[in-house]
Write an enzyme that holds these catalytic residues in place. Structure first.
Site, PDB file in Angstrom:
ATOM      1  N   GLU A 261       0.894  -1.162   0.000  1.00 47.30           N
ATOM      2  CA  GLU A 261       0.000   0.000   0.000  1.00 47.30           C
ATOM      3  C   GLU A 261       0.931   1.210   0.000  1.00 47.30           C
ATOM      4  O   GLU A 261       1.457   1.598   1.033  1.00 47.30           O
ATOM      5  CB  GLU A 261      -0.893  -0.060   1.237  1.00 47.30           C
ATOM      6  CG  GLU A 261      -2.171   0.716   1.085  1.00 47.30           C
ATOM      7  CD  GLU A 261      -1.990   2.138   1.518  1.00 47.30           C
ATOM      8  OE1 GLU A 261      -1.789   2.978   0.610  1.00 47.30           O
ATOM      9  OE2 GLU A 261      -2.030   2.408   2.705  1.00 47.30           O
ATOM     10  N   CYS A 295      -1.700   9.252   2.872  1.00 43.28           N
ATOM     11  CA  CYS A 295      -1.513   8.731   1.521  1.00 43.28           C
ATOM     12  C   CYS A 295      -2.747   9.028   0.682  1.00 43.28           C
ATOM     13  O   CYS A 295      -2.684   9.033  -0.542  1.00 43.28           O
ATOM     14  CB  CYS A 295      -1.159   7.247   1.534  1.00 43.28           C
ATOM     15  SG  CYS A 295      -2.339   6.261   2.386  1.00 43.28           S
TER      16      CYS A 295
END
Ligand code: UN1
Length: 507
Positions: A261, A295
């Site tokens: 990720e 993010c």
């Protein structure tokens, strides 16, 4: 705004660590920790060396068979207790998150809430590790799929979600019957020790094997050991694309499993029919919240040319009202950047943006530098760009929102997709056809695609992750649990005959 002194912050962190049950021998070591609120030193942690890392992986591997053989719903009891302890110590853990990552209190509490939420989900999941049964083509045969634990799961996490990302992985990894070794960011070791101590309390109370979880306090060398160790069946790594590029091939070379990720470069498209009041709120939270250090932070705005001036005017006005400073103070919305390197990255990006034709429409300046010369507070920036220039295609982990305009929705979607990263995206529109197009396979190519909300702040119930340089992994809800297990296909023959599949004839 006045900032608290480092001693005050260190004092409250020490109290919170004790409240979470961190063993005294894990604190006071020479592994340096600091707070981005002032840039000053917090109590050191006790670091791990190669021998202790090896020992932790060995212990986690040795604990695996007993945990694997514990029925999944019983494994769920551990997660249930862990969730209760997180609820009880929500404020303690949030205080350490704020001190070490610089998040405002509301977001730090939200991070712990996200941990509690994944515990709830994982407890339910412990009774739902479903496999399929399929009709066999042969009479008297049953075809089915069963899911089994993997072994040791290695988790690498970043400073910006110093506890929640570990919890997403750990709650599912544990109900799926794995044991866990965690390498947190070296910038947030104290949060890791506190979060791990709460899990340790739950483990002791329910009588689970003590070695089913370990935390490694180390710089990148610790992460490398985890990545290269063949006893680690799955490496789940959250962080930069640069980190993923190093981790990915190393794990693949030993045929380990990977869950990546990585970075995002998340855009919102704003169409002429959008509710602009709602859009502005969604954009400001996603772009300026967490000082642009998620993010999922919004980094690009692709706005219809007919409303661009009005929207940018409203965003810059809203940016002018954002309180920047002490993340624990009431009313603060933007805390510090994590460190000087992050600030330099922001400054470099703003310089490059201007060299590539951009105009800074709001923010971008450092503030509170006199009061805290070693802390890096910045005004979130809005920068108009002539198009999607090179700098816009990079993820700069700081609050910079690049604004581009479009005239045709197909072009806007093409711009949304024309970056190497593929985590999150949003469309603000009142037009159902545009919204449907955006979430269709011809629309956004990201793992998360939202309508009339921003790019950040996902709930744990959905799968979390993205495509392209984001790494392709999915964590958290939906079927993400399957990443922590291995499926086996079983053909069971109760016919007393031996018919072969595909009509093959043999003896
Ligand atoms: C991250 O920034 O690594 O969707 C995770 C969000 C949070 C998780 C972010 N729930 O913004």
């Amino acid at each position: 705004m006045t900032l608290p002194g480092t001693a005050t912050i260190a004092g409250s962190v020490t109290d919170a660590l004790a409240a979470c049950g961190v063993a005294p021998d894990r604190i006071g070591g020479d592994f340096a920790t600091r707070t981005p609120i002032t840039g000053g030193a917090l109590p050191g942690a006790t670091g791990d060396d190669a021998a202790s890392i090896d020992d932790k992986i060995s212990r986690a591997a040795a604990a695996f068979p007993a945990w694997r053989d514990t029925p999944a719903p019983v494994r769920g009891n551990l997660i249930k207790r862990w969730g209760e302890l997180l609820t009880e110590h929500k404020a303690d853990l949030a205080r350490i998150v704020t001190a070490e990552a610089g998040k405002i209190t509301s977001e730090a509490l939200g991070e712990v809430q996200e941990m509690i939420d994944i515990c709830d989900l994982a407890v339910g999941q412990s009774r739902q590790l479903y496999g399929k049964t399929m009709p066999s083509e042969r009479p008297g045969h049953r075809l089915m799929e069963t899911w089994h634990p993997l072994g040791v799961v290695g988790i690498i996490s970043a400073f910006n979600f110093p506890a929640a990302v570990w919890a997403w992985n750990t709650a599912l990894a544990l109900v799926c019957g794995n044991t866990v070794v965690w390498k947190p960011s070296e910038l947030t070791s104290l949060t890791a020790l506190a979060a791990d101590a709460l899990l340790g309390k739950a483990v002791a109370e329910v009588g689970a094997p003590a070695d089913l979880h370990h935390v490694i306090v180390s710089d990148r060398a610790g992460g490398e050991r985890l990545v290269d160790d063949p006893r680690v069946a799955l490496v789940s790594a959250t962080g930069s694309v640069r980190m993923g590029r190093e981790v990915g091939p190393r794990v693949a070379a030993r045929f380990g499993k990977l869950l990546l990720e990585l970075g995002g470069n998340n855009a919102a498209i704003v169409t002429p029919s959008a509710d602009l009041d709602l859009a502005v709120r969604g954009i400001v939270f996603a772009a300026a919240g967490t000082a642009g250090q998620r993010c999922t932070s919004m980094r690009r705005l692709i706005v219809h040319s007919s409303i661009a001036d009005e929207l940018v005017g409203r965003i810059t006005a809203a940016y002018g009202t954002l309180a920047i400073g002490d993340p624990e103070a009431e009313g603060t919305l933007v805390g510090p950047l994590i460190n000087e390197k992050a600030f330099e990255g922001m400054r470099r990006a703003l310089d490059e943006a201007q060299a590539q034709g951009g105009k800074v429409r709001a923010g971008g300046e450092r503030v509170l530098a006199d009061e805290a010369p070693e802390a890096y507070y910045v005004e979130p920036a809005v920068v108009s760009m002539p198009g999607q220039e090179a700098i816009v295609t990079e993820e700069t982990f700081a609050p910079i929102l690049y604004v581009m305009t479009y005239d045709d929705i197909e072009d806007a979607i093409a711009m949304n997709n024309a970056v190497p990263q593929g985590l999150s995206a949003a469309i603000f529109t009142g037009d159902q056809a545009e919204a449907e197009l955006f979430v269709s396979s011809a629309g956004s190519d990201t793992g998360i695609a939202n309508v009339n909300i921003g790019t950040s702040g996902a709930e744990i119930g959905g799968a979390f992750g993205g495509e392209k340089e984001t790494g392709g992994g999915r964590e958290s809800g939906s079927d993400s649990w399957q990443s922590y297990m291995r499926p086996a296909t079983n053909t069971v023959n109760y016919s007393g005959q031996l018919p072969l599949a595909q009509g093959v004839e043999f003896v």
